[in-house]
Write a protein that holds these residues in place. Structure first.
Motif, PDB file in Angstrom:
ATOM      1  N   GLN A  56       1.747   2.654  10.393  1.00  0.00           N
ATOM      2  CA  GLN A  56       0.714   1.654  10.180  1.00  0.00           C
ATOM      3  C   GLN A  56       1.181   0.265  10.638  1.00  0.00           C
ATOM      4  O   GLN A  56       0.388  -0.538  11.143  1.00  0.00           O
ATOM      5  CB  GLN A  56       0.335   1.605   8.697  1.00  0.00           C
ATOM      6  CG  GLN A  56      -0.321   2.870   8.183  1.00  0.00           C
ATOM      7  CD  GLN A  56      -1.686   3.109   8.823  1.00  0.00           C
ATOM      8  OE1 GLN A  56      -2.377   2.168   9.206  1.00  0.00           O
ATOM      9  NE2 GLN A  56      -2.054   4.378   8.947  1.00  0.00           N
ATOM     10  N   SER A  92       6.593   8.473   2.934  1.00  0.00           N
ATOM     11  CA  SER A  92       5.997   7.158   2.693  1.00  0.00           C
ATOM     12  C   SER A  92       6.508   6.131   3.709  1.00  0.00           C
ATOM     13  O   SER A  92       5.731   5.343   4.247  1.00  0.00           O
ATOM     14  CB  SER A  92       6.312   6.693   1.266  1.00  0.00           C
ATOM     15  OG  SER A  92       5.805   5.408   1.028  1.00  0.00           O
ATOM     16  N   GLN A 122       0.814  -1.212   0.000  1.00  0.00           N
ATOM     17  CA  GLN A 122       0.000   0.000   0.000  1.00  0.00           C
ATOM     18  C   GLN A 122       0.848   1.264   0.000  1.00  0.00           C
ATOM     19  O   GLN A 122       0.409   2.310  -0.486  1.00  0.00           O
ATOM     20  CB  GLN A 122      -0.930   0.012   1.209  1.00  0.00           C
ATOM     21  CG  GLN A 122      -2.022  -1.041   1.165  1.00  0.00           C
ATOM     22  CD  GLN A 122      -2.855  -1.050   2.434  1.00  0.00           C
ATOM     23  OE1 GLN A 122      -2.704  -0.187   3.303  1.00  0.00           O
ATOM     24  NE2 GLN A 122      -3.735  -2.040   2.554  1.00  0.00           N
ATOM     25  N   HIS A 123       2.071   1.178   0.545  1.00  0.00           N
ATOM     26  CA  HIS A 123       2.878   2.385   0.726  1.00  0.00           C
ATOM     27  C   HIS A 123       4.101   2.438  -0.183  1.00  0.00           C
ATOM     28  O   HIS A 123       4.885   3.389  -0.088  1.00  0.00           O
ATOM     29  CB  HIS A 123       3.338   2.497   2.179  1.00  0.00           C
ATOM     30  CG  HIS A 123       2.219   2.696   3.151  1.00  0.00           C
ATOM     31  ND1 HIS A 123       1.499   1.645   3.682  1.00  0.00           N
ATOM     32  CD2 HIS A 123       1.679   3.820   3.671  1.00  0.00           C
ATOM     33  CE1 HIS A 123       0.580   2.118   4.502  1.00  0.00           C
ATOM     34  NE2 HIS A 123       0.661   3.425   4.515  1.00  0.00           N
ATOM     35  N   GLN A 139       4.951   6.784   7.202  1.00  0.00           N
ATOM     36  CA  GLN A 139       3.567   6.315   7.279  1.00  0.00           C
ATOM     37  C   GLN A 139       3.513   4.789   7.339  1.00  0.00           C
ATOM     38  O   GLN A 139       2.684   4.212   8.056  1.00  0.00           O
ATOM     39  CB  GLN A 139       2.785   6.826   6.079  1.00  0.00           C
ATOM     40  CG  GLN A 139       1.282   6.565   6.163  1.00  0.00           C
ATOM     41  CD  GLN A 139       0.527   7.169   5.000  1.00  0.00           C
ATOM     42  OE1 GLN A 139       1.144   7.695   4.074  1.00  0.00           O
ATOM     43  NE2 GLN A 139      -0.792   7.092   5.019  1.00  0.00           N
ATOM     44  N   LEU A 140       4.411   4.133   6.599  1.00  0.00           N
ATOM     45  CA  LEU A 140       4.470   2.671   6.625  1.00  0.00           C
ATOM     46  C   LEU A 140       4.837   2.178   8.024  1.00  0.00           C
ATOM     47  O   LEU A 140       4.243   1.214   8.523  1.00  0.00           O
ATOM     48  CB  LEU A 140       5.484   2.177   5.604  1.00  0.00           C
ATOM     49  CG  LEU A 140       5.789   0.668   5.593  1.00  0.00           C
ATOM     50  CD1 LEU A 140       4.531  -0.135   5.303  1.00  0.00           C
ATOM     51  CD2 LEU A 140       6.871   0.353   4.572  1.00  0.00           C
TER      52      LEU A 140
END
Length: 642
Positions: A451, A444, A426-427, A447-448
């Motif tokens: 999550q 990116s 997704q990232h 954020q990875l």
């Protein structure tokens, strides 16, 4: 632009093409670089201009091995391709041509070979070469082309016959040398070649999931392909319960005439003997048969025989120390001249094994745990994530720090990676062309990581509650299921019976449980046996607490209940699920899972492999829930009056 294709092997082709190498689409292009790796003229400058300034920054990150030298002559380094249409750039340094220097051809060949080796290590299946050293280094075209073609052909043919295991090349090369083959000095940690004489006793030891058995098999294949050991035998001691099985397995693997015959030695009651005569031998008969096989070879060369015993610690635990001692001195017992090597694979060297092998002066090969970098190499290769390699390696490094104390070995760590892999996709950018220094990459990756932290918390809580194929259609919706593999569930039941049944009652209960089961199925209305006063006043064992039991008893009870258990068709079990034999790795994996879930407690020390003792911590309600889930007749096997 026309291409000419030449087939080298069945899986590899050589293509001769003319054009702009910076526009070539493939896994990697080779840059004819200099030792500094900071750009230059000719093809070096063209590749740097096409890749952008990120390539120069990546070259700066390559450590120097000498003053102003990042890549010596004849060697190769690899970076990302950045703005190029190829994924990687392999920087190879060729020699400056001189008629008086005889080493020029060797260095040019090394540049091609090392470029191919580096590309293969990073999963590249298509590599484009320029004419290395043929520009300002003034190497003549025809000799340079001859070296380039011969190097590619030699590498392709050698790679087709070589078994590679990431992170274990050094151990495989060491094993080949110890067993009497030719050692690959480049793959070994030591720069000195080893003598290929064949050591009589070799001990291979290491923790779970470190590639011991696979590496030994790879070394055996290398020995066979190079004709250094035609007669080999690999015996897994997990299924060995008497010495005759060891002798039979060894002889049938060594004897070329017996390899195609069926093996019914493990049948409990064989009705007829095999025609090879290897079915019921003692030590003397085994030695005589081995001598007869060797003398019938009709060869002038001294035969090299390699026998491998896997899970040898299990052989010692079953009381076969004398058998192992006899195999260690087998080379002295034979009346013929041969090179003999006995390879013993074990999880750890116990005190009993060390004392047994001490008179034979064994040599040891240690398999350490995989490092974080080696795990990343393996995962990139297995998951084929070369396009997103840089981001994936950074993510794996973070996950390794996060799960280092929760995952027992790298196999469990790989399971965690696979569970979290959708988050990674997704990232990560679709084209894979990202700059690790850019703000977009940093955002990116941040954020990875965020999550991943949120997902990991819930994943750690259900680390071992993995989905299985056990889906009962008659399951009650109000009762929570136990999501464990079928082998784990049966091992929990066996551990409960081991803790709460006295050992002297094992033979009685496991031989009569199927009789009681048949009576219930037949609708027998016989009155239950009346209890004595002493039995009625006795306190049930499950109220007194669990007792300690050895691992051997647990496995015996596991096999017994699985033989007499008739699972319902609604569970959808395969034939492999009902196998009464567990491999050594499966046993330890299941025990580790149950220990972390606080269903089992290991009483003995972790270093003690000769006498592993356990205790069941599961309560009676949990055991009954498992019994209802898989419809197991627990009351047939549980001694209520213990």
């Amino acid at each position: 632009m026309s291409n000419k294709v030449f087939a080298i092997t069945s899986k590899c082709s050589l293509v001769v093409s003319m054009g702009d190498i910076t526009l070539w689409k493939g896994d990697a292009i080779v840059n004819a670089a200099n030792e500094r790796m900071l750009g230059g003229g000719g093809v070096d400058g063209a590749i740097h201009n096409a890749a952008g300034p990120q390539l120069l920054e990546a070259c700066y990150q390559v450590p120097e091995v000498g003053p102003r030298v990042r890549c010596p002559v004849g060697e190769a380094r690899i970076t990302d391709g950045f703005k190029l249409t190829s994924k990687h750039v392999i920087h190879a340094v060729g020699p400056i041509y001189s008629r008086n220097d005889s080493k020029c051809s060797e260095l040019l060949e090394a540049a091609y070979m090392n470029s191919l080796r580096v590309g293969a290590e990073h999963g590249c299946t298509s590599i484009a070469f320029p004419a290395i050293s043929c520009g300002i280094f003034r190497y003549p075209l025809i000799p340079a082309a001859t070296i380039a073609v011969s190097s590619c052909i030699a590498f392709a043919k050698s790679s087709e016959n070589t078994v590679k295991m990431l992170g274990r090349d050094g151990q495989i090369a060491q094993l080949v040398a110890l067993m009497g083959g030719e050692a690959d000095v480049r793959a070994m940690e030591s720069s000195e070649p080893m003598s290929s004489v064949g050591y009589p006793v070799i001990v291979v030891y290491g923790y779970n999931s470190t590639g011991k058995s696979s590496s030994v098999l790879a070394a055996l294949n290398t020995m066979k392909e190079s004709n250094h050991a035609t007669y080999t035998a690999f015996v897994d001691c997990t299924t060995i319960y008497n010495a005759r099985q060891v002798f039979t397995d060894i002889l049938r693997q060594i004897d070329p005439l017996a390899r195609s015959q069926p093996d019914d030695v493990l049948a409990p009651f064989p009705t007829q003997s095999n025609g090879d005569g290897y079915h019921n031998l003692n030590l003397l008969g085994f030695v005589q048969c081995l001598c007869k096989i060797m003398m019938g070879l009709h060869t002038m060369n001294v035969p090299n025989v390699v026998i491998v015993l896997d899970n040898v610690d299990l052989l010692i635990a079953r009381g076969f120390s004398d058998l192992l001692r006899s195999l260690c001195r087998l080379n002295d017992e034979l009346s013929i001249k041969l090179r003999f090597s006995l390879v013993l694979i074990t999880r750890g060297i116990s005190l009993q094994l060390e004392k047994l092998l001490l008179p034979f002066v064994p040599t040891h090969v240690h398999f350490p745990l995989y490092t974080q970098e080696e795990i990343s190499d393996i995962l990139v290769d297995q998951l084929k994530l070369w396009e997103h390699e840089r981001l994936f390696r950074a993510w794996v490094k973070y996950l390794h720090q996060l799960f280092e104390h929760d995952c027992h070995d790298w196999i469990e760590f790989r399971y965690m990676i696979i569970q979290l892999l959708p988050l990674f996709y997704q990232h990560c950018p679709e084209d894979g062309g990202y700059d690790p220094t850019s703000d977009q990459y940093k955002a990116s990756y941040k954020q990875l990581v965020h999550q991943t932290q949120l997902r990991a918390k819930s994943l750690l809580q259900h680390l071992y509650h993995r989905n299985t194929t056990i889906e009962s259609q008659a399951e009650s919706a109000s009762e929570e299921r136990v999501h464990l593999p079928f082998g784990c569930l049966m091992l929990v039941l066996a551990s409960y019976l081991s803790s709460f049944n006295p050992q002297e009652s094992d033979a009685v209960y496991f031989s009569t449980a199927h009789i009681a089961k048949k009576r219930r199925k037949g609708g027998s209305s016989g009155a239950p046996k009346k209890m004595t006063k002493k039995q009625a006043e006795a306190v049930p064992q499950h109220l007194l607490g669990p007792k300690v039991f050895p691992l051997q008893r647990l496995l015996a009870i596991y096999s017994s209940i699985l033989e007499e258990y008739d699972p319902p068709a609604t569970l959808g079990l395969e034939a492999d699920d009902l196998s009464t034999t567990l491999s050594r790795s499966e046993v330890f994996n299941h025990i580790n899972v149950l220990t972390r879930m606080c269903l089992l407690q290991r009483i003995s020390n972790l270093e003690d492999l000769d006498d592993i003792k356990l205790r069941c911590l599961a309560d009676h309600e949990f055991i009954e829930r498992i019994s209802r889930q898989i419809e197991f007749p627990l009351e047939n096997f549980l001694n209520q009056m213990a």
